[in-house]
Design an enzyme around this catalytic site. Structure first.
Site, PDB file in Angstrom:
ATOM      1  N   HIS A 193       9.862 -59.088  -8.811  1.00  0.00           N
ATOM      2  CA  HIS A 193       8.438 -58.879  -9.083  1.00  0.00           C
ATOM      3  C   HIS A 193       8.144 -59.310 -10.521  1.00  0.00           C
ATOM      4  CE1 HIS A 193       4.819 -56.581 -10.117  1.00  0.00           C
ATOM      5  NE2 HIS A 193       4.551 -56.567  -8.822  1.00  0.00           N
ATOM      6  N   ASP A 248      -0.715 -55.699  -3.185  1.00  0.00           N
ATOM      7  CA  ASP A 248      -0.593 -55.365  -4.601  1.00  0.00           C
ATOM      8  C   ASP A 248      -1.538 -54.229  -4.962  1.00  0.00           C
ATOM      9  OD1 ASP A 248       0.770 -55.577  -6.966  1.00  0.00           O
ATOM     10  OD2 ASP A 248      -0.104 -57.482  -7.593  1.00  0.00           O
TER      11      ASP A 248
END
Ligand code: MN
Length: 360
Positions: free
Chosen positions: A198, A321
């Site tokens: 990430h 997200d």
């Protein structure tokens, strides 16, 4: 180029199963879906990590670099209960795969990071157990201590029943291509569990020209994390660990769009390189064997179509997200994509269920 020409090219490139049915492609009406929506890059936080990040920030304005994510995201990040589930129900998300928000525990000294990672993993799994079928969770790791993070990954998968792990790009400016971190890959491969890489803010060596306020999240994060993925390929990580699976968000951080150029120029450059890199196959081909990518924060149909054409539907998963992106808006964007029913189900549900071994 006219739209028809673009679509014609995509059809020729092999996404006809999605586009050929555009005229009757269902925009999934709420309540009439024949699949679940599983979102796989959904952020949360625990108060202990939030407090430890606040302490690091001192008098600096809080940021991923100096302290906790601030502002309107803090409350939804810290909510691992009813408020989160209500928002999922309202927005049409069946399952969130949880992870501690970037940069995880990667700013702390090793001992504190190891302790906080284990606490975060225990805490996320309380939520997974409390709401059966609504959550999965990725283990927080402390790459500062590679041996301990390999042990924690083993505990997370075999004892806690977690669904993979997440690493927020560099740790103290170091990348996972350094062999000192490879016990983590060895453990992930042995456990048959994926590692999500990430973004976080660029490492000290990269941040100079990338530090453009307004473009840090939208561009610098992708350059940073795409570079990280390429470093793994270049270092031969996937020749050493051929079954290892890495997940990248944000449509593969740009890498699928460079597929042909990466292979083409690699061949050329390494022919003249004094320290030639030896790989078992063309570098970008590892994207098709060792990577999955997700749609987090990328709601434009054309890049998704190109990614599907490059990697194949089976390597692309849906992500939102949350809470940094608007969950309802992302679900609406998903519904508007002209996907066939089969591809929509693979993108939204079955790929994630397979890759992260999510229970129905
Ligand atoms: Mn994210």
């Amino acid at each position: 180029m006219k739209r028809r020409t673009v679509l014609g090219g995509l059809l020729a490139a092999g996404v006809s199963s999605s586009l050929g049915r555009h005229s009757r492609a269902a925009t999934a009406a709420p309540g009439r879906r024949d699949h679940r929506v599983i979102a796989v890059e959904e952020a949360c936080q625990i108060p202990e990590i939030h407090a430890a990040l606040k302490r690091l920030a001192g008098n600096n304005p809080p940021s991923m670099k100096t302290g906790p994510i601030a502002g309107p995201f803090v409350a939804p990040l810290l909510d691992l209960g009813e408020g989160r589930v209500r928002a999922m129900d309202a927005d049409g998300v069946d399952v969130q795969v949880l992870s501690i928000t970037s940069p995880g525990v990667q700013l702390f000294d090793a001992a504190e990071a190891v302790t906080l990672a284990a606490l975060a993993n225990d805490r996320m799994m309380e939520t997974v157990r409390k709401y059966p079928g609504r959550f999965g969770a990725l283990a927080t790791l402390a790459p500062q201590d590679p041996a301990a993070s390999a042990r924690e990954l083993d505990r997370a998968i075999t004892k806690l029943g977690m669904n993979g792990a997440i690493v927020n790009s560099h740790t103290n400016g170091e990348y996972l291509d350094d062999p000192k971190f490879w016990p983590l890959f060895e453990a992930a491969e042995a456990l048959d569990t994926p590692i999500y890489i990430h973004p976080r803010e660029p490492s000290p060596g990269l941040e100079g020209p990338l530090w453009m306020p307004g473009f840090i999240v939208g561009w610098a994060y992708g350059v940073e994390t795409g570079t990280h993925a390429l470093r793994l390929i270049s270092a031969g990580v996937f020749d050493r660990f051929p079954k290892l699976q890495i997940v990248l968000g944000h449509m593969g951080e740009g890498l699928p769009f460079f597929y042909d150029r990466l292979n083409n120029r690699f061949r050329f450059e390494t022919a003249f390189s004094p320290r030639s890199v030896k790989l078992q196959k063309p570098p970008a081909d590892y994207l098709k064997s060792n990577f999955h990518v997700t749609t987090s924060g990328m709601n434009h149909w054309a890049p998704l179509a190109a990614t599907l054409a490059t990697l194949g539907i089976e390597r692309v998963m849906y992500a939102i997200d949350y809470p940094m992106e608007n969950q309802a808006g992302e679900v609406a964007a998903l519904a508007a994509f002209p996907l066939s029913a089969g591809d929509r189900r693979a993108l939204c549900e079955t790929n994630a269920a397979r890759v992260f071994k999510l229970k129905a």
